[in-house]
Design an enzyme around this catalytic site. Structure first.
Site, PDB file in Angstrom:
ATOM      1  N   LYS A 170      -1.101   5.237   8.011  1.00  0.00           N
ATOM      2  CA  LYS A 170      -0.237   5.450   6.843  1.00  0.00           C
ATOM      3  C   LYS A 170      -1.091   5.626   5.599  1.00  0.00           C
ATOM      4  CE  LYS A 170       1.580   1.752   5.079  1.00  0.00           C
ATOM      5  NZ  LYS A 170       0.957   1.648   3.730  1.00  0.00           N
ATOM      6  N   LYS A 180      -6.389   1.441  -3.937  1.00  0.00           N
ATOM      7  CA  LYS A 180      -6.136   0.926  -2.586  1.00  0.00           C
ATOM      8  C   LYS A 180      -6.419   1.989  -1.528  1.00  0.00           C
ATOM      9  CE  LYS A 180      -4.478  -1.572   0.821  1.00  0.00           C
ATOM     10  NZ  LYS A 180      -5.130  -2.762   1.356  1.00  0.00           N
ATOM     11  N   SER A 196       0.861  -1.181   0.000  1.00  0.00           N
ATOM     12  CA  SER A 196       0.000   0.000   0.000  1.00  0.00           C
ATOM     13  C   SER A 196       0.900   1.234   0.000  1.00  0.00           C
ATOM     14  CB  SER A 196      -0.905   0.012   1.238  1.00  0.00           C
ATOM     15  OG  SER A 196      -1.780  -1.084   1.215  1.00  0.00           O
TER      16      SER A 196
END
Length: 301
Positions: A240, A172, A98
C-alpha cells in the site's frame, strides 16, 4: 486531573498501544474500533468505548486516527456517517495512518471546510516503539497546530514538524521507501549467506559491527534467521505504501528504480500468499524464486 479529551479511531496493532500510552499519560480517552474485542484491555485501563466513530469524537479536543488506509480514513471521517461532522469546531484532527500525500491534502481541505484543524502525522518504529511510546512522528501542517498537538503526540513519541499539509504523509512514504528497499537488501544478504555456506547469524553479527549496520538488519535480519514472521508490519500494508510512493514519484516526474523493484517484490510476496506475514517474510519470496522454499512454507507457487 485530566489533561484533556482525546478520541482514538482505530485500536489495532499500532493504535492499541498508542491509545494505552495516552491513557497512561492522563488523558480522558474515548475509543472506537470496528472490532470491539480489540478495545477490551484498554477499557480495563479506564478508556471509554463507543460503538460508533461519530460518538467517540463529540467531546474531543484532539482526534487521533490510526486506520488501515487513506480510503478507510476518508470513509470513517467524511463518509455518509462521517465522524468529522460530529467534531467540535476548531478541534484538532490528527491522522496518523500511512496515507498518500494527495489523500492527506484532500482530507485536510475537507476538514478545514468543516471548521477543523488538521495534521497528517504518520509514524515509524513499529509495534515495539508504539508500546514504548518512542515512535518517530512526522507532522505535516501548520506549526501552531503541531504545537497544539504536542501534549498528545509527545505521549506517543518524538515529533518532527516536516512542513506544510501533506509533507508528513510524504515523509512516511519516504520512510517506507527506505524500509522496503532495505528489507529487500537484507533478505538477499541472508539468503546469500545461507546458500554460500556461512552461518547467517554470524554474518548478521559481523555486519552489525560495521558500516552495513541498520535497524532492519538488527530486527528483521533476526526474524529472517528465526523464521518468525508473526506480523508487526504486515506485507500487504507495505505494498500500500510503496504503491502510494510510486504515485508521488510519478506526479513529480521521477523514475525511482529501486522503489519500483521493491514494490514488485512485495507485490509478488502478497500474490503468493504472504500478505498477512510480517514484511520481513520477503526472504520467503526470494527463496520461492530460487526454488528454496522450506517445507510447510505459507507461500505457494
Amino acid at each position: 486531573m485530566s489533561r484533556g479529551n482525546v478520541a482514538v479511531l482505530g485500536t489495532g496493532l499500532m493504535g492499541g498501544p498508542m491509545a494505552a500510552n495516552l491513557v497512561a499519560s492522563g488523558f480522558d480517552v474515548t475509543l472506537w474500533n470496528r472490532s470491539a474485542d480489540k478495545t477490551q484491555s484498554l477499557a480495563e485501563m479506564g478508556a471509554g468505548i463507543v460503538s460508533k466513530a461519530a460518538r467517540a469524537v463529540i467531546d474531543a479536543d484532539w482526534v487521533v486516527v490510526m486506520l488501515s488506509s487513506g480510503s478507510v480514513c476518508d470513509d470513517i471521517l467524511f463518509g455518509p456517517e462521517g465522524a468529522a461532522r460530529a467534531m467540535r469546531k476548531n478541534a484538532l484532527l490528527i491522522v496518523m495512518s500511512s496515507i498518500g500525500m494527495a489523500e492527506a491534502q484532500a482530507m485536510a481541505h475537507k476538514a478545514r471546510t468543516l471548521g477543523l484543524r488538521w495534521l497528517d502525522a504518520p509514524v515509524s518504529g513499529g509495534v515495539p516503539a508504539a508500546k514504548a511510546g518512542t515512535l518517530s512522528i512526522m507532522a505535516g501542517g501548520d506549526i501552531e497546530d503541531v504545537r497544539a498537538a504536542n501534549p498528545v503526540l509527545s505521549s506517543m513519541g518524538r515529533v518532527v514538524h516536516i512542513g506544510p499539509t501533506g509533507t508528513g504523509a510524504l515523509a512516511k512514504l519516504i520512510n517506507q521507501l527506505l524500509v522496503a528497499s532495505t528489507i529487500a537488501a537484507v533478505s538477499e544478504a541472508m539468503l546469500m549467506a545461507e546458500e554460500g555456506g556461512a552461518d547467517p547469524a554470524k554474518v548478521r553479527e559481523a555486519m552489525l559491527a560495521g558500516f552495513a549496520s541498520s535497524r532492519i538488519l538488527e530486527l528483521h535480519g533476526q526474524r529472517m534467521i528465526e523464521g518468525d514472521f508473526v506480523p508487526g508490519g504486515p506485507a500487504k500494508y507495505q505494498i500500500k505504501d510503496t504503491s502510494a510512493a510510486l504515485d508521488v514519484a510519478a506526479a513529480l516526474n521521477l523514475e525511482l528504480p529501486v522503489l519500483r523493484l521493491a514494490d514488485g517484490l512485495f507485490t509478488s510476496l502478497v500474490d503468493h500468499g504472504g500478505g498477512d506475514l510480517d514484511h520481513s517474510a520477503l526472504i520467503l519470496e526470494l527463496k520461492r524464486r530460487n526454488g528454496r522454499l522450506p517445507s510447510g512454507s505459507p507461500l505457494h507457487d
